[in-house]
Structure formats: C-alpha cells, structure tokens
Design a protein around this motif. Structure first.
Motif, PDB file in Angstrom:
ATOM      1  N   GLU A   1      -7.525   7.864   2.939  1.00 48.38           N
ATOM      2  CA  GLU A   1      -6.477   6.928   3.345  1.00 48.38           C
ATOM      3  C   GLU A   1      -6.696   6.512   4.792  1.00 48.38           C
ATOM      4  O   GLU A   1      -6.064   7.030   5.707  1.00 48.38           O
ATOM      5  N   PRO A   2      -7.621   5.587   5.033  1.00 50.37           N
ATOM      6  CA  PRO A   2      -7.873   5.131   6.403  1.00 50.37           C
ATOM      7  C   PRO A   2      -6.645   4.441   6.981  1.00 50.37           C
ATOM      8  O   PRO A   2      -5.774   3.979   6.244  1.00 50.37           O
ATOM      9  N   ARG A   3      -6.581   4.371   8.286  1.00 53.80           N
ATOM     10  CA  ARG A   3      -5.375   3.881   8.946  1.00 53.80           C
ATOM     11  C   ARG A   3      -5.031   2.446   8.582  1.00 53.80           C
ATOM     12  O   ARG A   3      -3.861   2.053   8.633  1.00 53.80           O
ATOM     13  N   LEU A   4      -6.035   1.626   8.224  1.00 51.78           N
ATOM     14  CA  LEU A   4      -5.743   0.235   7.885  1.00 51.78           C
ATOM     15  C   LEU A   4      -4.863   0.118   6.641  1.00 51.78           C
ATOM     16  O   LEU A   4      -4.211  -0.906   6.440  1.00 51.78           O
ATOM     17  N   MET A   5      -4.832   1.154   5.812  1.00 57.01           N
ATOM     18  CA  MET A   5      -3.963   1.108   4.636  1.00 57.01           C
ATOM     19  C   MET A   5      -2.494   1.026   5.037  1.00 57.01           C
ATOM     20  O   MET A   5      -1.675   0.442   4.309  1.00 57.01           O
ATOM     21  N   SER A   6      -2.148   1.601   6.166  1.00 56.82           N
ATOM     22  CA  SER A   6      -0.758   1.574   6.619  1.00 56.82           C
ATOM     23  C   SER A   6      -0.490   0.522   7.688  1.00 56.82           C
ATOM     24  O   SER A   6       0.662   0.295   8.055  1.00 56.82           O
ATOM     25  N   LEU A   7      -1.532  -0.137   8.177  1.00 61.41           N
ATOM     26  CA  LEU A   7      -1.367  -1.093   9.272  1.00 61.41           C
ATOM     27  C   LEU A   7      -1.499  -2.554   8.862  1.00 61.41           C
ATOM     28  O   LEU A   7      -1.060  -3.434   9.594  1.00 61.41           O
ATOM     29  N   VAL A   8      -2.097  -2.817   7.694  1.00 61.36           N
ATOM     30  CA  VAL A   8      -2.402  -4.207   7.344  1.00 61.36           C
ATOM     31  C   VAL A   8      -1.500  -4.799   6.253  1.00 61.36           C
ATOM     32  O   VAL A   8      -0.948  -5.899   6.447  1.00 61.36           O
TER      33      VAL A   8
ATOM     34  N   SER B   1       0.838  -1.193   0.000  1.00 60.33           N
ATOM     35  CA  SER B   1       0.000   0.000   0.000  1.00 60.33           C
ATOM     36  C   SER B   1       0.872   1.242   0.000  1.00 60.33           C
ATOM     37  O   SER B   1       2.013   1.222   0.478  1.00 60.33           O
ATOM     38  N   LEU B   2       0.307   2.322  -0.524  1.00 58.93           N
ATOM     39  CA  LEU B   2       0.985   3.620  -0.561  1.00 58.93           C
ATOM     40  C   LEU B   2       0.138   4.635   0.173  1.00 58.93           C
ATOM     41  O   LEU B   2      -1.064   4.736  -0.054  1.00 58.93           O
ATOM     42  N   THR B   3       0.774   5.393   1.075  1.00 56.99           N
ATOM     43  CA  THR B   3       0.080   6.492   1.748  1.00 56.99           C
ATOM     44  C   THR B   3       0.994   7.713   1.797  1.00 56.99           C
ATOM     45  O   THR B   3       2.216   7.602   1.653  1.00 56.99           O
ATOM     46  N   GLY B   4       0.383   8.844   2.037  1.00 51.49           N
ATOM     47  CA  GLY B   4       1.153  10.047   2.290  1.00 51.49           C
ATOM     48  C   GLY B   4       1.454  10.170   3.770  1.00 51.49           C
ATOM     49  O   GLY B   4       1.179   9.265   4.568  1.00 51.49           O
TER      50      GLY B   4
END
Length: 224
Positions: A149-156, A127-130
């Motif tokens: 960009e919900p937090r699960l995008m960076s946690l899962v 996943s990609l987030t800012g």
C-alpha cells in the motif's frame, strides 16, 4: 580514506573526553493532558475531532466492514475501488466481493508506481488502505505505507477509505509510538491524516481536494 570517513573520524576525535548530557525528557509533559479512560472514550474523541474537519466516520466490526464499505461506495455511485490484495483486509474484501457479486469493480494494486501513474491519476475513483493506529488527542490516523500500500494510494484518489481498529487508538502520539515500538524500525514514510486535503487562498476561502482526496471515510473496526 573517503571524504565520509574523514568527516566521521574528525567528529569522533572532537568527542574524545566529553560526556553525553543526561536525558531529561519528561514524558508526562506530552502525555498527562491527553489521557482518556477507555477505548470508548478514545473512539468518541477521535470521531468528534475528525468529523469537525469533514471526515466521515462509521463504526462497524471486523466482520461487517466490507458490507458497510459497499454501502458507502454504492451511495456515492463509485464505479471502482483500488485495494491491496496481499494485505489481510484486502484478502477479506476480495472474498466478500465474490460472495456479494458486487457491481463495483475492485482494482488490485499489483505493480510498480511507474506503471500505475496514468491509471491512478485518471481512472481510480476511490482507494482503500489500512492504518497502524489512531491518535485520540488530535483525531488523527497513522498510516504506514509499504510496498503493498504505497502512500499514493491514500494521497491521489478523490475518495480515500481508511480502516482503523478501535483497539489501536492511542491517547496521544507519544503513547502510540511507545506502544508500537516505532523506534525499533521507523518507516521511510509515515502519514498522519486527520481529514481530506484542504487549502485556502489569499482570500481565506477553504477548498477541499486541491492536493489530495476530496473525501475521507474512516471505518472504525470494533472487536465484536
């Protein structure tokens, strides 16, 4: 009168005739030891600290980061990438993928989490987030989740790639909060991330990815 109103009335009554204590907080106590001379010094310290905890850091530019991202995904054999198409960096990524004809599939986040759980936990490879900024003192990313960009995008996902503008790296947490005026509108959730998830059992054996990404790549975007 509701129970809440009754409680608040009693609290206010108890404060009658009292005076608030003066604010004696000295910001220099949490800022003086953690100051750096330039953006370059902040980038170098953040990079050193993040790499010390198994984060992979790459310096690139505002225009070239999609190509650097593509190279990292291709090297790892990543088949798909989850991204937020409605963000500025998501839009830039989509355009770059159209030009390059990449074989790596872009998966847009475009629905409520209830509809995404199975795909997110079973099918998403990266996943990609800012990010809203970085903290040089501790080598930390500040990620501000929202509906795009919900937090699960960076946690899962097993691999998380975060974009960080060099100009948004602050000396310390206090400076970052003050510079961006967090007090005027705190988020419901804020993530401070220094590296991939890790844990250790009773034998003190360190394991990565036990409760989150096994890998974290930070792309530092310079102005040039």
């Amino acid at each position: 009168m509701s129970a809440r109103d009754g409680i608040m009335r009693r609290l206010r009554a108890g404060l009658e005739g009292s005076q608030p204590r003066p604010d004696e907080f000295d910001a220099t106590l949490v800022t003086r030891p953690w100051r750096y001379d330039s953006t370059e010094a902040r980038v170098e310290r953040l990079t050193r600290l993040m790499e010390a905890v198994h984060t992979e850091v790459h310096r690139t530019t505002q225009g070239d980061w999609p190509q650097r991202l593509y190279e990292q995904l291709r090297t790892r054999g990543i088949p798909n990438l989850l991204f937020a198409p409605e963000t500025p960096h998501g839009s830039q990524l989509s355009k770059a993928w159209e030009v390059n004809g990449s074989e790596i599939h872009l998966t847009p986040w475009d629905g409520p989490i209830e509809e995404w759980k199975e795909t997110l936990f079973n099918d998403v490879s990266a996943s990609l987030t800012g990010s809203v900024g970085g903290i040089a003192a501790t080598g930390t990313l500040a990620i501000w989740p929202d509906r795009h960009e919900p937090r699960l995008m960076s946690l899962v996902p097993p691999l998380h790639i975060a974009l960080l503008k060099a100009s948004t790296i602050a000396d310390n947490l206090y400076n970052l909060m003050q510079t961006q005026d967090w007090a005027s509108g705190m988020p419901t959730n804020l993530l401070l991330v220094s590296g991939p998830s890790k844990t250790a059992d009773i034998e003190q054996v360190l394991a990565y990815g036990a409760h989150g990404p096994k890998e974290l790549i930070t792309l530092i975007l310079e102005d040039a």
